[in-house]
Design a protein around this motif. Structure first.
Motif, short mmCIF file in Angstrom:
data_model
loop_
_atom_site.label_atom_id
_atom_site.label_comp_id
_atom_site.label_asym_id
_atom_site.label_seq_id
_atom_site.Cartn_x
_atom_site.Cartn_y
_atom_site.Cartn_z
N ASP A 96 0.86 -1.17 0.00
CA ASP A 96 0.00 0.00 0.00
C ASP A 96 0.90 1.22 0.00
O ASP A 96 1.85 1.30 0.79
N VAL A 97 0.60 2.18 -0.89
CA VAL A 97 1.45 3.37 -0.96
C VAL A 97 0.63 4.65 -0.81
O VAL A 97 -0.31 4.89 -1.57
N ALA A 98 1.01 5.45 0.18
CA ALA A 98 0.47 6.81 0.30
C ALA A 98 1.65 7.74 0.04
O ALA A 98 2.74 7.54 0.56
N VAL A 99 1.41 8.74 -0.81
CA VAL A 99 2.50 9.61 -1.25
C VAL A 99 2.28 11.02 -0.73
O VAL A 99 1.15 11.50 -0.69
N VAL A 100 3.37 11.67 -0.34
CA VAL A 100 3.32 13.10 -0.03
C VAL A 100 4.24 13.78 -1.02
O VAL A 100 5.37 13.32 -1.24
N VAL A 101 3.78 14.84 -1.64
CA VAL A 101 4.58 15.47 -2.68
C VAL A 101 4.77 16.96 -2.40
O VAL A 101 3.90 17.62 -1.85
N SER A 102 5.97 17.45 -2.76
CA SER A 102 6.26 18.89 -2.66
C SER A 102 5.92 19.55 -3.99
O SER A 102 5.65 18.86 -4.98
N GLY B 104 1.24 25.48 -5.19
CA GLY B 104 2.36 24.73 -5.77
C GLY B 104 2.17 23.24 -5.62
O GLY B 104 2.35 22.47 -6.57
N GLU B 105 1.79 22.80 -4.44
CA GLU B 105 1.62 21.36 -4.17
C GLU B 105 0.36 20.82 -4.87
O GLU B 105 0.29 19.64 -5.19
N ARG B 106 -0.62 21.69 -5.10
CA ARG B 106 -1.83 21.22 -5.81
C ARG B 106 -1.49 20.84 -7.23
O ARG B 106 -2.06 19.91 -7.79
N ILE B 107 -0.57 21.58 -7.83
CA ILE B 107 -0.17 21.29 -9.21
C ILE B 107 0.54 19.92 -9.25
O ILE B 107 0.17 19.04 -10.02
N VAL C 93 -0.96 13.05 -1.23
CA VAL C 93 -1.32 14.15 -0.34
C VAL C 93 -0.38 15.33 -0.58
O VAL C 93 0.83 15.16 -0.69
N ALA C 94 -0.96 16.50 -0.66
CA ALA C 94 -0.17 17.72 -0.84
C ALA C 94 0.65 17.98 0.41
O ALA C 94 0.13 17.98 1.51
N GLY C 95 1.94 18.22 0.22
CA GLY C 95 2.81 18.47 1.35
C GLY C 95 2.62 19.84 1.96
O GLY C 95 2.04 20.73 1.34
N PHE C 96 3.04 19.99 3.16
CA PHE C 96 3.24 21.24 3.93
C PHE C 96 2.00 22.09 4.13
O PHE C 96 2.11 23.23 4.48
N GLN C 97 0.81 21.49 3.99
CA GLN C 97 -0.38 22.32 4.17
C GLN C 97 -1.42 21.64 5.04
O GLN C 97 -1.44 20.43 5.22
N GLY C 98 -2.31 22.49 5.57
CA GLY C 98 -3.40 21.98 6.38
C GLY C 98 -4.54 22.99 6.39
O GLY C 98 -4.57 23.91 5.57
N ILE C 99 -5.44 22.77 7.34
CA ILE C 99 -6.60 23.67 7.46
C ILE C 99 -6.75 24.03 8.94
O ILE C 99 -6.60 23.18 9.80
#
Ligand code: ASP
Ligand code: MG
Length: 426
Positions: free
Chosen positions: A35-41, A74-77, A134-140
């Motif tokens: 199973d792979v979950a990815v976080v990207v910059s 940036g991370e959304r792209i 998952v988009a890195g470095f962000q939250g709500i």
């Protein structure tokens, strides 16, 4: 079958070809049954470019809320493009913003702290046989505003996600083959570290090694997340960061010997000195308290008898260079009341830190460190030690030379040159 969180930094997804390469690696891991979950910059230098745009539009300090809205783009792209590339290879993939991935933070824009991580949609995607990105470095925030965790914060997102999912490992992909005994851009003969404890990693990161976001290391220690730092440009095994586990048997053989893990250096410091402070109880508390009150963090402190003003002492301390003006103003405000002679500020301070197990109890280590600096003709201005670290303050101009000299003195040089695939080191 394992559950892996893989984090790819900006240099690993800098263009279409790079995104395709990363997608292939993810698909290969998935097809191997994991199973792979990815976080990207964000791609390449996107975050810097967005920052430049903001500075052009608003030369003063920009509204923090809007800044976070801008930077998270940036991370959304990259997350959407990566999901498309994975789908193209025949594996279902879904990208999620920080909010969608359940990254709840406080509302300090630009430096938000995670309060709660509930990656329900990530879990559902994995359960359905897909890859979650998952988009890195962000939250709500609690006010439902988009926040960022601070520059380089994708590492923290990855470790937090790994902790919440109870992943087997958090793989941090970068453009070098792991952690090195020194920055390979400065010491080409730096050797790759195969294993290191989380405590040593924390000291390295806290003292200038640009290996991992400091908060990510703190988080990994608190939630005992094993980390594997490796390159997305090769299949080489990287560096394993061990959490709360004993040393391997190979290391146990040499248990009593100091084990040097590496040398960190930091060029982002300044030094403040209050000169000729009348020597009475409470003086240090007042000076340091004033700096703390303006929220500047102090690293090293040295107090000694003033050579220039009899019956008084000097207090020097180091701070992040960017906080220099604020720290000096805070100390200067005390000058009249406390009756000290002057406040001096030196920018461009360099710090070299030697990190390893059992350093304090072994005096030969300090002796060899100081000897190497003496031979190189580098003057030491301040010294501080912990159980697993010895740091010295030097002239910034001589710092790189000092790192190379110490690296050689401790026989850390490798036979082969370290490979730097990208350029950003992330
Ligand atoms: N893109 C963000 C930055 O450049 C976050 C990260 O790369 O970790 O700081
Ligand atoms: Mg980046």
């Amino acid at each position: 079958m394992a559950l892996l969180v893989q984090k790819y930094g900006g240099s690993s997804v800098s263009d279409v070809a790079a995104i395709r390469r990363v997608a292939q690696r993810i698909v290969d891991t998935h097809r191997a049954g994991h199973d792979v979950a990815v976080v990207v910059s964000a791609m390449g230098d996107t975050t810097d470019e967005l920052l430049d745009l903001a500075t052009e539009i608003s030369p003063g300090p920009p509204p923090e809320r809007e800044m976070d809205m801008l930077l998270t783009a940036g991370e959304r792209i990259s997350m959407a493009l990566l999901a498309m590339a994975i789908e193209h290879l025949g594996v279902p993939a879904r990208s999620f913003t920080g909010e969608q991935a359940g990254m709840r933070t406080d509302s300090s824009h630009g430096r938000a702290r995670l309060l709660d991580v509930t990656p329900d949609r990530v879990r559902a995607t994995l359960r359905g046989g897909g890859v979650a990105i998952v988009a890195g470095f962000q939250g709500i925030s609690e006010e439902e505003d988009v926040t960022t965790l601070g520059r380089g914060g994708s590492d923290t997102t990855a470790v937090a996600l790994a902790a919440a999912l109870d992943a087997d490992v958090c793989e941090i992909y970068t453009d070098v083959d792991g952690l090195y005994t020194a920055d390979p851009r400065i010491v080409p003969s730096a050797a790759r570290v195969t294993r290191i404890t989380i405590e040593e990693t924390l000291e390295m990161a806290a003292h200038g090694a640009k290996i991992l976001h400091l908060r990510a290391v703190e988080y990994a220690r608190r939630f005992t997340v094993p980390i594997h730092v490796r390159s997305s440009f090769s299949d080489q095994e990287g560096t394993w960061i061990l959490v709360g586990r004993p040393l391997t048997s190979a290391l146990e053989d040499t248990m009593e010997d100091p084990l040097i893990s590496g040398i960190a250096h930091d060029k982002s410091l300044g030094k403040v000195t209050a000169v000729g402070i009348p020597d009475r109880p409470g003086a240090a508390a007042k000076v340091v308290g004033a700096v703390a009150a303006v929220d500047v963090s102090i690293d090293m402190i040295v107090q000694n008898v003033s050579t220039s003003h009899q019956g008084t002492s000097d207090i020097s301390f180091t701070i992040p260079e960017e906080d220099g003006v604020r720290a000096v103003a805070a100390v200067r405000a005390l000058q009249h009341e406390m009756g000290f002679a002057d406040v001096l500020y030196t920018s461009h301070i360099g710090k070299l830190s030697l990190v390893g197990a059992g350093l304090r109890s072994n005096p030969h280590v300090a002796a060899r460190l100081f000897g190497a600096l003496a031979d190189a003709g580098v003057n030491i201005e301040m010294i501080s030690t912990s159980e697993i670290r010895i740091s010295v303050i030097t002239d910034q101009q001589r710092l790189e030379e000092a790192v190379r000299a110490v690296h050689t003195a401790f026989h850390l040089d490798a036979e082969a040159e370290a490979v730097v695939y990208g350029g950003s080191g992330r």
